[in-house]
Design an enzyme around this catalytic site. Structure first.
Site, PDB file in Angstrom:
ATOM      1  N   ASP A 203       7.159  -5.292   9.558  1.00  0.00           N
ATOM      2  CA  ASP A 203       6.276  -4.127   9.349  1.00  0.00           C
ATOM      3  C   ASP A 203       5.674  -3.546  10.618  1.00  0.00           C
ATOM      4  OD1 ASP A 203       6.515  -3.417   6.802  1.00  0.00           O
ATOM      5  OD2 ASP A 203       4.586  -4.174   6.107  1.00  0.00           O
TER       6      ASP A 203
ATOM      7  N   ASP B  48      -0.480  -3.328  12.404  1.00  0.00           N
ATOM      8  CA  ASP B  48      -0.771  -3.945  11.102  1.00  0.00           C
ATOM      9  C   ASP B  48      -0.389  -5.426  11.121  1.00  0.00           C
ATOM     10  OD1 ASP B  48      -1.798  -3.786   8.543  1.00  0.00           O
ATOM     11  OD2 ASP B  48       0.044  -3.038   7.629  1.00  0.00           O
TER      12      ASP B  48
ATOM     13  N   ARG C 183       0.817  -1.214   0.000  1.00  0.00           N
ATOM     14  CA  ARG C 183       0.000   0.000   0.000  1.00  0.00           C
ATOM     15  C   ARG C 183       0.850   1.263   0.000  1.00  0.00           C
ATOM     16  NH1 ARG C 183      -3.140  -1.280   5.253  1.00  0.00           N
ATOM     17  NH2 ARG C 183      -1.361  -2.657   5.459  1.00  0.00           N
ATOM     18  N   PHE C 184       1.993   1.197   0.670  1.00  0.00           N
ATOM     19  CA  PHE C 184       2.698   2.448   0.950  1.00  0.00           C
ATOM     20  C   PHE C 184       4.088   2.551   0.341  1.00  0.00           C
ATOM     21  CE2 PHE C 184       0.123   1.161   4.693  1.00  0.00           C
ATOM     22  CZ  PHE C 184      -0.989   1.898   4.334  1.00  0.00           C
ATOM     23  N   GLY C 185       4.450   1.586  -0.462  1.00  0.00           N
ATOM     24  CA  GLY C 185       5.766   1.664  -1.062  1.00  0.00           C
ATOM     25  C   GLY C 185       6.168   0.329  -1.657  1.00  0.00           C
TER      26      GLY C 185
HETATM   27  P1  ATP Z   1       0.487  -4.280   2.500  1.00  0.00           P
HETATM   28  O1  ATP Z   1       0.783  -3.017   1.845  1.00  0.00           O
HETATM   29  O2  ATP Z   1      -0.956  -4.559   2.593  1.00  0.00           O
HETATM   30  O3  ATP Z   1       1.192  -4.411   3.836  1.00  0.00           O
HETATM   31  P2  ATP Z   1       2.384  -6.167   1.542  1.00  0.00           P
HETATM   32  O4  ATP Z   1       2.678  -6.749   2.889  1.00  0.00           O
HETATM   33  O5  ATP Z   1       2.367  -7.119   0.373  1.00  0.00           O
HETATM   34  O6  ATP Z   1       0.991  -5.447   1.555  1.00  0.00           O
HETATM   35  P3  ATP Z   1       4.856  -4.707   1.667  1.00  0.00           P
HETATM   36  O7  ATP Z   1       4.976  -4.836   3.156  1.00  0.00           O
HETATM   37  O8  ATP Z   1       5.210  -3.402   1.046  1.00  0.00           O
HETATM   38  O9  ATP Z   1       3.358  -4.978   1.230  1.00  0.00           O
HETATM   39  O10 ATP Z   1       5.690  -5.854   1.015  1.00  0.00           O
HETATM   40  C1  ATP Z   1       5.884  -5.979  -0.384  1.00  0.00           C
HETATM   41  C2  ATP Z   1       6.469  -7.361  -0.668  1.00  0.00           C
HETATM   42  O11 ATP Z   1       7.777  -7.461  -0.077  1.00  0.00           O
HETATM   43  C3  ATP Z   1       5.652  -8.519  -0.102  1.00  0.00           C
HETATM   44  O12 ATP Z   1       5.670  -9.567  -1.037  1.00  0.00           O
HETATM   45  C4  ATP Z   1       6.419  -8.900   1.141  1.00  0.00           C
HETATM   46  O13 ATP Z   1       6.233 -10.279   1.457  1.00  0.00           O
HETATM   47  C5  ATP Z   1       7.860  -8.611   0.743  1.00  0.00           C
HETATM   48  N1  ATP Z   1       8.715  -8.299   1.915  1.00  0.00           N
HETATM   49  C6  ATP Z   1       8.480  -7.369   2.861  1.00  0.00           C
HETATM   50  N2  ATP Z   1       9.461  -7.355   3.790  1.00  0.00           N
HETATM   51  C7  ATP Z   1      10.352  -8.303   3.423  1.00  0.00           C
HETATM   52  C8  ATP Z   1      11.578  -8.815   3.975  1.00  0.00           C
HETATM   53  N3  ATP Z   1      12.107  -8.309   5.098  1.00  0.00           N
HETATM   54  N4  ATP Z   1      12.208  -9.821   3.328  1.00  0.00           N
HETATM   55  C9  ATP Z   1      11.676 -10.339   2.181  1.00  0.00           C
HETATM   56  N5  ATP Z   1      10.549  -9.906   1.606  1.00  0.00           N
HETATM   57  C10 ATP Z   1       9.872  -8.911   2.208  1.00  0.00           C
END
Ligand code: ATP
Length: 323
Positions: free
Chosen positions: A173, A156, A45-47
């Site tokens: 997160d 979250d 959602r945010f980046g």
């Molecule tokens: P939302 O915005 O609803 O939280 P999201 O969790 O998919 O959705 P992001 O947290 O931005 O959004 O994550 C984007 C992608 O990066 C996802 O596929 C997530 O599993 C992956 N990701 C996030 N943090 C890590 C990490 N530390 N190591 C590996 N992959 C990661």
């Protein structure tokens, strides 16, 4: 309201960080130029989260900013992030540092090699037996209990933010929700301004504070107790392989939860103790929800089946290491 910071690094006058406190901040402040940014892993959602390199493999979450003039929100975000470096727990993602110089805001963490619970449960349809479910829940509870003890509210907690790496839970997160104020326009809105897949984690008191056109100035009442509600939903996902209120429109979910109605459990084949955990976490009144320390005691008391000669484990943990 749970406090986010009890540090000496609060802003004491009208000046903005990093002019003061720069010495104590410097240890986790990473200049953007030092980061080698690789391929994008995914966009939320945010980046966007990128694979990257900074003294080894890292995950770099670059926030998509569109509200750079909101100094108050920026400061709040910086203060919150400064608390992350105090987190040292094996069930929490390792916070390595942050780039805080505008216009680029990024968080650098260890790279998770496993898959999220979301991927296991909703995409791969992996089934978790009761033992595995309990072990995963205990680890989430331990990580969350630690976070709360440090005064950090996750805000979250959901299966997308929980990784499984070789059987180990890693929560990501945490505490980043305030950044939504800076990235508001990046949301993929539906008619109510509510991102899909988010509602079923929201406690009744948060549901009741949602507005039809949620503005970034409207604070939602997140708390330790609302994190416990969200944990209840993750417990349900582990048990049932789906989200509560599945297939229902957002308006119906908001109305039901706001009125104190819960996902019926009649079709859930589980013991009373297991269902009681759901009912406790989903208590209408936030004060009736257990804290994570109590939840851990409850989980520890669940009967354990002996696995010694069990031939089939629905979840093959070795697989998550290969992804
Ligand atoms: P939302 O915005 O609803 O939280 P999201 O969790 O998919 O959705 P992001 O947290 O931005 O959004 O994550 C984007 C992608 O990066 C996802 O596929 C997530 O599993 C992956 N990701 C996030 N943090 C890590 C990490 N530390 N190591 C590996 N992959 C990661």
């Amino acid at each position: 309201q749970d406090s986010q910071v009890s540090d000496t690094e609060t802003i004491t006058d009208g000046h903005r960080w990093p002019r003061q406190n720069s010495l104590s901040m410097r240890e986790w402040d990473i200049p953007f130029e030092e980061l080698r940014i690789g391929e994008a892993i995914g966009t939320g959602r945010f980046g966007t989260v990128y694979r990257g390199y900074w003294h080894g493999d890292v995950a770099i979450k670059v926030f998509k900013m569109d509200n750079l003039n909101d100094e108050k929100a920026l400061d709040q975000f910086r203060i919150e992030v400064s608390t992350f470096r105090k987190t040292r727990h094996e069930n929490l993602v390792l916070f390595m540092g942050a780039c805080m110089s505008l216009p680029r805001l990024a968080i650098v963490t260890s790279l998770s090699k496993g898959m999220t619970l979301y991927t296991h449960i909703h995409l791969r349809k992996d089934k978790f037996n009761m033992n595995k479910t309990t072990i995963v829940a205990q680890q989430i509870t331990q990580g969350m209990g630690y976070l709360h003890a440090k005064g950090i509210v996750h805000k979250d907690l959901k299966s997308k933010n929980i990784f499984l790496e070789n059987g180990k839970v890693v929560i990501t997160d945490f505490g980043l929700f305030s950044v939504t104020k800076l990235c508001f326009g990046n949301r993929k809105n539906n008619a109510l301004g509510i991102p899909a897949g988010w509602l079923c984690y929201l406690a009744p008191e948060i549901m009741r504070s949602l507005k039809a056109h949620q503005s970034h100035d409207d604070e939602l009442p997140f708390s330790k107790a609302s994190d416990v509600y969200a944990f209840g939903t993750v417990w349900y996902e582990l048990l049932c392989g789906e989200w509560p209120f599945k297939g229902q429109p957002p308006e119906a979910i908001i109305w039901q939860v706001g009125k104190g109605m819960k996902q019926p459990l009649a079709n859930l084949q589980a013991s009373r103790d297991v269902k009681d955990i759901l009912m406790l976490c989903w208590s209408y009144k936030s004060g009736d929800r257990p804290d994570f320390i109590r939840l851990l005691t409850i989980l520890d008391k669940l009967p354990k089946k002996r696995l010694a000669r069990s031939p089939s484990h629905p979840i093959h943990l070795s697989r998550s290491a290969e992804s």
